[in-house]
Design an enzyme around this catalytic site. Sequence first.
Site, PDB file in Angstrom:
ATOM      1  N   ASP A   1       2.824   2.435   3.180  1.00 34.46           N
ATOM      2  CA  ASP A   1       3.949   2.022   4.021  1.00 34.46           C
ATOM      3  C   ASP A   1       4.024   0.523   4.244  1.00 34.46           C
ATOM      4  O   ASP A   1       4.980   0.018   4.832  1.00 34.46           O
ATOM      5  CB  ASP A   1       3.900   2.756   5.366  1.00 34.46           C
ATOM      6  CG  ASP A   1       4.205   4.245   5.204  1.00 34.46           C
ATOM      7  OD1 ASP A   1       5.173   4.567   4.494  1.00 34.46           O
ATOM      8  OD2 ASP A   1       3.473   5.074   5.766  1.00 34.46           O
ATOM      9  N   GLY A   2       2.983  -0.194   3.846  1.00 36.79           N
ATOM     10  CA  GLY A   2       3.035  -1.656   3.928  1.00 36.79           C
ATOM     11  C   GLY A   2       2.745  -2.226   5.295  1.00 36.79           C
ATOM     12  O   GLY A   2       3.179  -3.335   5.610  1.00 36.79           O
TER      13      GLY A   2
ATOM     14  N   CYS B   1       0.900  -1.162   0.000  1.00 34.27           N
ATOM     15  CA  CYS B   1       0.000   0.000   0.000  1.00 34.27           C
ATOM     16  C   CYS B   1       0.935   1.207   0.000  1.00 34.27           C
ATOM     17  O   CYS B   1       1.769   1.323  -0.897  1.00 34.27           O
ATOM     18  CB  CYS B   1      -0.970  -0.033   1.177  1.00 34.27           C
ATOM     19  SG  CYS B   1      -0.235  -0.467   2.773  1.00 34.27           S
TER      20      CYS B   1
END
EC number: 3.1.3.95
Length: 616
Positions: free
Chosen positions: A385-386, A383
Site C-alpha cells: 500500500d506504500g 510495497c
Amino acid sequence: MTAPHVTLGEVLPERAVQNRLTNPGTENCSLCASRESLKMEPLAVTLLPGEERVIDKDIMYICPFSRPVKGKVFITNYRLYFKSADADPSVTLNVPLGAIGRVEKMGGASSRGENSYGLDITCKDMRNLRFALKQEGHSRRDIFDILFRYAFPLSHGLLLFAYLSQEKYEENGWSVYKPMEEFRRQGLPTDKWRITFINDNYELCDTYPTILVVPFKATEEDLRKVSTFRSRGRIPVLSWIHRENQAVICRCSQPLVGMSGKRNKDDERYLDVIREANGTAKLTIYDARPSVNAVANKATGGGYEGDDTYQNAELVFLDIHNIHVMRESLKKLKDIVYPNVEESHWLSSLESTHWLEHIKLVLSGAIQVADKISGGNSVVVHCSDGWDRTAQLTSLAMLMLDSHYRTLRGFQVLLEKEWISFGHKFASRIGHGDKNHADQDRSPIFVQFIDCVWQMTKQFPTAFEFNERLLMTILDHLFSCRFGTFLYNCESARDTNEVRSKTVSLWSLVNSDSTSYLNPFYTPESSRVLYPVASMRHLELWVTYYIRWNPRIRQQQQSPVEQRYMELLALRDEYLKKLEELQLTDSSPNSSHLSNSSASNAASPTQHINHLHTPF
C-alpha cells in the site's frame, strides 16, 4: 535523609524529569485544582497542565529487578505513577497511559501464594508491570476499571490526553513543516516537475497529502486514470529530487494487476514520463517485498510491474518482510531482554529474533535507492500500500542523500513529510487509546525506522546534528498520546479531528529546549552522501532503548567519550564566563593599563573557542 531515587520508568528526557521533580512550579502545576478529595496525598511528580488525578491506592509493585516493593500508585488521566513507601533506594515508576497495550487481572479470589492476586500490565515500550493487592473485598476492581478506561480512552468514548493537555511552549511545532517551502528548498517546481493541488479535498487519494509533485507532462486527467490502477489510489509522486543530476525518488503503492494480469496503458505511460524527466535509460522500480509475497498479492488484486508491460523499467525486489513478521520479531526480542537479559546464549538468542536481520534488509534497500539516485537514475519505490516499508526506504535514502534531513529541524521535516503527511497508519500500527491489543494491524514499523536511523548515527557520529535523546523522545511520545503529532492514520483524518488547532505538536517541546537534543560532535558537511555498512558485523542492538528499563544497563548509558566531551564543554562555558568578567573589569576606568590589543583579542572569545575540536 531522603533515600536516592532509582527511576525504573520515564517518558521524558532526563533533564526535564529532574526539573519537574525539583522545581514543582516550572510548568504551571495545577496539582491543587486536580485533587479529587482532601484524602489524596501530595504527588511526588508535577502534573502537566490539563492532567488530573483520578485514583490513589496502596499497592505492591512486583519489581522484576529486586524484591516486591510496597508503595502507592497514583493514576491520572495521563499517567500511572508509583512511589515506594519504605524501599531504600526508593523506587518510582512514571508510565504514560498511552504506553500501556494490555491490562489483565492476575489470579482470582481463591488464588494461593504471596502476591498472586493483582494486575498484569503489558506496555508498548518493551516493559511489563505487575502489581499485587490484598485479596479481600474485590480490592482491584476499582483500579482495574479506572486503568482500563483511561489507558484506552477511544474504546470508552473518551478523548485522548492530547486533546485535554493545556501545555504551552515558546515554539509552535506545527509550523515546522510547510510543504511548499520544503519543495522550494529542493529546487521545485522545474520545467519537468510541477506542483498539483488535485488532491486538495482528498478526492484523488484520501491517504495522501493535499500538495503533490508530479511530472510536468502529466495532466490532471492522467493522474485520475493512473489512480484507478494503483492500490488505494496512491499514484507515483515525487518525494525528493537530486539538485545536480535531477534524478528523483518517487513513491506509490502496488499496481492492481491481479491474477488475470491486467494492464493499464496510462500507468505504463506515466512511469515512462517519470523516466524521461532526466533522461534515465531504465527506470528502477524497487518493490520492498519478497518476490513470493508480491506474486501472492496478485490473488487479492495486487501485484507488480512485469517486464513485458513496463519495458523501460527494471524491477528489483528487496525482500523486506511484512508487518506481521516485524511484530513477531520484536515480541521475540522483548522476550530475551525483559525483564532479564538472556546471558547464557545471548548471541544465538538475539539471532533467533531476526530483528537485526530485518534492520539490515531495510538499510540495504535504502542504500540501493540512494546509490541509484547518486548515479543519476530515477527510482520508484513501493510495497503493497506504500505506507510502511515504502516510508522506511524513501526516508532513509533521503537521510543518506540530503544533509538537511540530518539537522534537528530537517529531521522533523522528514518525519512530517514522508511518514505523517504520506499516511503511515500510526493509529492502526500503534493502537492509540484502543483496547484491542491483538489487532493484526499493530506493528513496530516506525520503531524499526528509528532504529535504522540510530544505526546510522553510530556509524557516522559527526554527521547528525541531533542526538540519541531525540530519537528516544520521539519513540516515547509515539506511544504517550501527550502530543498530536503521531495521532491518526493520515492527513484527512487529522483535519477531521482538528489535530493542529486542538493539540500541541511534539516539535513544540523539542524546539523549546533544542540544546538538550543536540549532538556535541556534529560537523556539517553539506554535500556528503552517507552509505552505512549494512552487514550483521556492523549492526548492534540498541541497548539504551530496548534494555533501558534494566537498572544495571541504565547505569552504563553515556559513553565515556561523550561524558568527557560534555565535561569539556562545561569547562569551556566556565572559562568564557571568567573571560567576560575580565572584559567587564577591563572596560572600567581603573583598568586602562591593560593594552588595547589584549582587549580586542578578548572581545569575542567564542570566535576562537568554538572551533576547538577534541580528538578522541
